[in-house]
Write a protein that holds these residues in place. Structure first.
Motif, PDB file in Angstrom:
ATOM      1  N   PRO A   1       0.970  -1.228  -0.043  1.00  0.00           N
ATOM      2  CA  PRO A   1       0.096   0.151   0.039  1.00  0.00           C
ATOM      3  C   PRO A   1       1.034   1.305   0.020  1.00  0.00           C
ATOM      4  O   PRO A   1       1.943   1.238   0.837  1.00  0.00           O
ATOM      5  CB  PRO A   1      -0.685  -0.173   1.138  1.00  0.00           C
ATOM      6  N   GLY A   2       0.472   2.259  -0.828  1.00  0.00           N
ATOM      7  CA  GLY A   2       1.309   3.242  -1.030  1.00  0.00           C
ATOM      8  C   GLY A   2       2.384   3.408  -1.815  1.00  0.00           C
ATOM      9  O   GLY A   2       2.772   4.579  -2.180  1.00  0.00           O
ATOM     10  N   ALA A   3       2.580   2.300  -2.409  1.00  0.00           N
ATOM     11  CA  ALA A   3       3.805   2.103  -3.490  1.00  0.00           C
ATOM     12  C   ALA A   3       3.121   2.588  -4.785  1.00  0.00           C
ATOM     13  O   ALA A   3       1.951   2.168  -5.177  1.00  0.00           O
ATOM     14  CB  ALA A   3       4.441   0.861  -3.483  1.00  0.00           C
ATOM     15  N   VAL A   4       3.921   3.165  -5.769  1.00  0.00           N
ATOM     16  CA  VAL A   4       3.398   3.445  -7.036  1.00  0.00           C
ATOM     17  C   VAL A   4       4.177   2.362  -8.029  1.00  0.00           C
ATOM     18  O   VAL A   4       5.256   2.371  -8.135  1.00  0.00           O
ATOM     19  CB  VAL A   4       3.760   4.813  -7.434  1.00  0.00           C
ATOM     20  N   ASP A   5       3.171   1.532  -8.621  1.00  0.00           N
ATOM     21  CA  ASP A   5       3.810   0.509  -9.197  1.00  0.00           C
ATOM     22  C   ASP A   5       3.900   0.947 -10.828  1.00  0.00           C
ATOM     23  O   ASP A   5       2.805   1.682 -11.477  1.00  0.00           O
ATOM     24  CB  ASP A   5       2.779  -0.805  -9.441  1.00  0.00           C
ATOM     25  N   GLU A   6       4.927   0.507 -11.457  1.00  0.00           N
ATOM     26  CA  GLU A   6       5.030   0.588 -12.950  1.00  0.00           C
ATOM     27  C   GLU A   6       5.540  -0.556 -13.452  1.00  0.00           C
ATOM     28  O   GLU A   6       6.311  -1.394 -13.079  1.00  0.00           O
ATOM     29  CB  GLU A   6       6.019   1.577 -13.167  1.00  0.00           C
ATOM     30  N   TYR A   7       4.425  -1.033 -14.510  1.00  0.00           N
ATOM     31  CA  TYR A   7       4.535  -2.372 -15.064  1.00  0.00           C
ATOM     32  C   TYR A   7       5.638  -2.097 -16.349  1.00  0.00           C
ATOM     33  O   TYR A   7       5.386  -1.156 -17.191  1.00  0.00           O
ATOM     34  CB  TYR A   7       3.353  -3.011 -15.494  1.00  0.00           C
ATOM     35  N   VAL A   8       6.547  -3.089 -16.334  1.00  0.00           N
ATOM     36  CA  VAL A   8       7.593  -2.999 -17.402  1.00  0.00           C
ATOM     37  C   VAL A   8       7.283  -4.144 -18.483  1.00  0.00           C
ATOM     38  O   VAL A   8       7.608  -5.141 -18.037  1.00  0.00           O
ATOM     39  CB  VAL A   8       8.919  -2.712 -17.083  1.00  0.00           C
ATOM     40  N   ASN A   9       6.747  -4.025 -19.676  1.00  0.00           N
ATOM     41  CA  ASN A   9       6.193  -5.087 -20.485  1.00  0.00           C
ATOM     42  C   ASN A   9       7.448  -5.428 -21.604  1.00  0.00           C
ATOM     43  O   ASN A   9       7.654  -4.817 -22.300  1.00  0.00           O
ATOM     44  CB  ASN A   9       5.051  -4.728 -21.220  1.00  0.00           C
ATOM     45  N   LEU A  10       8.324  -6.350 -20.965  1.00  0.00           N
ATOM     46  CA  LEU A  10       9.450  -6.935 -22.083  1.00  0.00           C
ATOM     47  C   LEU A  10       8.745  -7.673 -23.310  1.00  0.00           C
ATOM     48  O   LEU A  10       9.648  -7.953 -23.884  1.00  0.00           O
ATOM     49  CB  LEU A  10      10.143  -7.816 -21.108  1.00  0.00           C
TER      50      LEU A  10
END
Length: 362
Positions: free
Chosen positions: A99-108
């Motif tokens: 909770p509180g973290a900003v997720d960023e998905y990196v699509n390889l």
């Protein structure tokens, strides 16, 4: 000061199956890059590149190793930046994170040739099926090994002086906690310092404890109360508001192998086989459960029976290790297929974007 890298496992291949403690270690972070993609797509290589960058910048890091291939990395955490880059593909699917973290998905996946992979779809499915069977067999062997280990424990349990054990446990807790407490919610992390891997038993005790001032090395036999002592210590530390790192046994997740209290600069760990250690630092101290809590002569009295149990246990566990090695060999085949369909120039662009982000934070 040289930047320190701490190595450990967040997941394990255990007698209870695949166990995932990833989420526990992503607490308190502000930014998490989650790498998505198949085998051989460069996730571990990207993580190593980021670790090298952090080393150049003098940033301490935590490297999370893969229990199915300890030479491969599942993630990196940079505590000072409150940032992580992790492999978010099966079997440790990381979504969402803390909770509180900003997720960023990196699509390889944008870097692969889908036409080439589609042409080998049946082969990929078959290999994945075989890998699944290998892990299933390995967990079955480990579960059988745990039953044999229970036989081992029963010999010592029936020769235990539990009054001595309880006294020693309480004395150890008092010695380590020294009446320290904090009026705060403690940060509790669950990990493995070791794991059953295709290479056999691998541990990172030295990496984890190298900067710790006081280390207590727990000695004893199976069933002599080492894990019970560690559980009671962890519970007492958490109750007093102390941040606590709890390291589970890589074979039996219900058992503990180490408790580390960073605010007290102290740890205590099971230093018996397969992670056998003797004192090697000036402040190291041994606590011997067998010597203080087990009826003298127990080893000698049950020598023949113990030899048989030990032999069966090692043989059964080794069969499980062999199946992990089989899974690794199949995974290597799978990687070759994906590597042959990859455009690594595209993955390098994605890697450089992450590196640029980190560089701007420093």
């Amino acid at each position: 000061m040289t930047a320190k890298t701490t190595n450990y496992f967040a997941c394990g291949n255990t007698a209870q199956g695949f166990i995932d403690f990833f989420a526990s270690n992503l607490q308190g972070l502000d930014k998490v890059f989650i790498l998505k993609g198949g085998p051989g797509m460069g996730k571990s290589t990207i993580i190593r590149s980021i670790n090298a960058l952090c080393g150049d910048k003098g940033l301490c890091t935590e490297l999370i190793h893969c229990s199915s291939d300890p030479n491969s990395l599942d993630g990196i955490i940079v505590p000072k930046l409150k940032l992580a880059v992790v492999d978010g593909t099966a079997p440790h699917v990381i979504e969402p994170t803390a909770p509180g973290a900003v997720d960023e998905y990196v699509n390889l996946g944008i870097a692969w040739d889908s036409v080439k992979l589609k042409a080998r779809k049946d082969e990929i499915l078959l290999i994945n099926k075989k890998i699944g069977e290998c892990f299933k067999d390995a967990y079955k062997c480990f579960a059988e090994g745990l039953k044999i280990h229970d036989e081992w424990e029963r010999i010592y349990i029936k020769n235990m002086n539990f009054s001595n054990s309880n006294t020693l446990t309480q004395q150890t807790i008092n010695l380590i906690l020294i009446n320290r407490s904090f009026n705060k919610a403690p940060l509790v992390k669950h990990r493995f310092f070791g794991a059953s891997t295709p290479l056999g038993s691998v541990d990172y005790i030295e990496s984890i404890t190298s900067g710790i001032n006081k280390r207590y090395l727990l000695k004893g036999r199976p069933g002599t109360g080492k894990s019970t002592l560690l559980k009671k210590l962890a519970s007492a530390a958490i109750e007093r508001g102390l941040d606590t790192e709890i390291y589970h046994c890589g074979f039996d997740v219900n058992s503990l192998d180490m408790v580390l209290l960073p605010e007290l600069d102290v740890c205590i760990f099971d230093s018996t086989a397969p992670h056998f250690y003797e004192p090697s630092k000036p402040n190291d101290e041994i606590i011997d459960m067998y010597e203080k809590c087990v009826k003298p002569g127990t080893d000698e009295k049950y020598q023949r029976e113990l030899q048989g149990i030990t032999s069966r246990y090692k043989m059964t566990v080794q069969k499980g290790i062999k199946r992990l090695a089989d899974a690794k060999a199949l995974h290597d085949e799978l990687e070759k297929i994906y590597i042959g369909a990859m455009d690594f120039n595209k993955t390098n662009v994605l890697r450089d974007d992450i590196i640029k982000y980190i560089t701007e934070l420093v």
